[in-house]
Design a protein around this motif. Sequence first.
Motif, PDB file in Angstrom:
ATOM      1  N   ARG A  91     -45.104   8.452 -11.101  1.00 43.50           N
ATOM      2  CA  ARG A  91     -44.495   7.744  -9.969  1.00 43.50           C
ATOM      3  C   ARG A  91     -43.990   8.836  -9.021  1.00 43.50           C
ATOM      4  NH1 ARG A  91     -42.958   2.919 -13.768  1.00 43.50           N
ATOM      5  NH2 ARG A  91     -42.049   1.694 -12.094  1.00 43.50           N
ATOM      6  N   THR A 133     -41.010   8.562  -6.230  1.00 44.39           N
ATOM      7  CA  THR A 133     -39.688   8.568  -6.859  1.00 44.39           C
ATOM      8  C   THR A 133     -39.367   9.943  -7.421  1.00 44.39           C
ATOM      9  OG1 THR A 133     -39.851   6.224  -7.419  1.00 44.39           O
ATOM     10  CG2 THR A 133     -38.288   7.533  -8.690  1.00 44.39           C
ATOM     11  N   GLY A 158     -35.542 -11.987  -5.138  1.00 44.63           N
ATOM     12  CA  GLY A 158     -36.827 -11.381  -5.447  1.00 44.63           C
ATOM     13  C   GLY A 158     -37.528 -11.966  -6.643  1.00 44.63           C
ATOM     14  N   TRP A 188     -41.039 -10.883  -9.102  1.00 44.16           N
ATOM     15  CA  TRP A 188     -42.079  -9.894  -9.366  1.00 44.16           C
ATOM     16  C   TRP A 188     -42.940 -10.384 -10.527  1.00 44.16           C
ATOM     17  CZ3 TRP A 188     -37.188  -8.679  -7.879  1.00 44.16           C
ATOM     18  CH2 TRP A 188     -37.051  -7.835  -6.772  1.00 44.16           C
ATOM     19  N   GLY A 230     -38.784   1.145 -13.301  1.00 42.09           N
ATOM     20  CA  GLY A 230     -39.273   0.248 -12.262  1.00 42.09           C
ATOM     21  C   GLY A 230     -38.165  -0.633 -11.710  1.00 42.09           C
ATOM     22  N   LEU A 231     -37.271  -1.103 -12.573  1.00 44.69           N
ATOM     23  CA  LEU A 231     -36.123  -1.876 -12.102  1.00 44.69           C
ATOM     24  C   LEU A 231     -35.225  -1.017 -11.220  1.00 44.69           C
ATOM     25  CD1 LEU A 231     -35.078  -3.804 -15.357  1.00 44.69           C
ATOM     26  CD2 LEU A 231     -36.488  -4.645 -13.471  1.00 44.69           C
ATOM     27  N   GLU A 286     -36.105   1.509  -9.370  1.00 42.41           N
ATOM     28  CA  GLU A 286     -36.750   1.719  -8.074  1.00 42.41           C
ATOM     29  C   GLU A 286     -36.533   0.536  -7.142  1.00 42.41           C
ATOM     30  OE1 GLU A 286     -40.570   4.552  -9.169  1.00 42.41           O
ATOM     31  OE2 GLU A 286     -40.700   2.403  -9.556  1.00 42.41           O
ATOM     32  N   ARG A 287     -36.409  -0.665  -7.709  1.00 41.83           N
ATOM     33  CA  ARG A 287     -36.186  -1.865  -6.898  1.00 41.83           C
ATOM     34  C   ARG A 287     -34.707  -2.148  -6.674  1.00 41.83           C
ATOM     35  NH1 ARG A 287     -40.199  -3.483 -10.788  1.00 41.83           N
ATOM     36  NH2 ARG A 287     -42.242  -3.849  -9.801  1.00 41.83           N
ATOM     37  N   LEU A 291     -32.596  -2.901  -9.086  1.00 39.46           N
ATOM     38  CA  LEU A 291     -32.218  -3.980  -9.997  1.00 39.46           C
ATOM     39  C   LEU A 291     -31.516  -3.488 -11.256  1.00 39.46           C
ATOM     40  CD1 LEU A 291     -35.494  -6.103  -9.796  1.00 39.46           C
ATOM     41  CD2 LEU A 291     -33.412  -6.351  -8.440  1.00 39.46           C
TER      42      LEU A 291
END
Length: 375
Positions: free
Chosen positions: A180, A183, A294, A296, A344-345, A347-348, A350
């Motif tokens: 990634r 990031t 959101g 996903w 991934g959470l 990055e969002r 979350l």
Amino acid sequence: MNTPAENRRRAALDARLRGFHGVGVSDVLAVVDYLREPADTVIAGGSLTFGLGNRLSDFDVVVCGATTARSLVPLQHWVSTLRVDVWTRSHADINALFVLAAQALGRHAPIAGAFGSVEQEQQLKLLHRVAFGLGLAGAPLAPASVPDFRAVARDLVLREYAERLRESIWVAQLAARSHRWLTAVVNAREAVEEAFTVVLTACGVPFTGDKWLHERLKSHAPDLRDAYRRYASLPTGVADCAAYVADAVALVGRLTGVPTEPDQLTALVSWVGSGLSVCKTGDTWLLVAPAVGGLWELSEAELAAWRELAESAMTTIAEPAGAGVAETRVWRGGGRAETDFCLGLYERGLAQPRWDRGVPVAELAVASEVAGAVL
């Protein structure tokens, strides 16, 4: 009475204000005079005081006296085209703030959130203004509540930025491991800049905010400024990204002594997510985050990671939010798939890392690469 060095600083500040706005220190004191008693101390802080800033910069002033009323927010004034933000505090308020800071530094818990309220956290900039600002009027201010108030102000910045860079370099390496790359390189660059702030602060350069970092390196750490060029532009190719992150890890470790090995750091951290749930619609599994509105779609691997995390999560109930109650989950450990899912959470927006302990100043091993302090 000001020292010769302070008189030179005041003359330089006066010339800078007049060059930008056509007004000087005496004009500022005349406008804010109604806020102070004759014996009160007036201190100038912020970038303009240290020869930085520009004509758009505001001018920070602290008024402090035995009975000065406390302002919850800075009192804004205009002196011609110069915006002056005035903070008012009593001696007792300043003393109490330094006590809180010293107590937080004495604990191993992370420094973020250590002061009890958002309002208190926002006021911590006052510590640096009091410790390293320029006296404009009144007697020098020396808080009696701690043995060395300048060391407390300095060490707060060291702790905060050491803990920031630890998280940045950890996330950068997790992201690089999973390819990634955006990031990874963004966090690697942040870690390097945070390490530069640690070095500058440890060597006595007063903190003036992230936006003046390049100017501080130019004036006080030319070797680091040369190193900064390596990180000024983000790479694009995969090989370049991998090298960029690896170089950042090595530099951060050398400059600060903060541990950088990812597995060692992972053992100190949990992931915290609030208000998340998973539901199925037709044949599709969705991650639902009402707080950000959101949805996903989850792959089979992501769904498996969610279920694995859900089985091991410690669940707490947060304060009621609106009509419902937001459930907060804390995840720890897990394998590669679970870590990647949490990343991934993150990055969002979350999920956030929660660290078991901070980075005490005594554990830092800061390189001495600064030419000299301002004061």
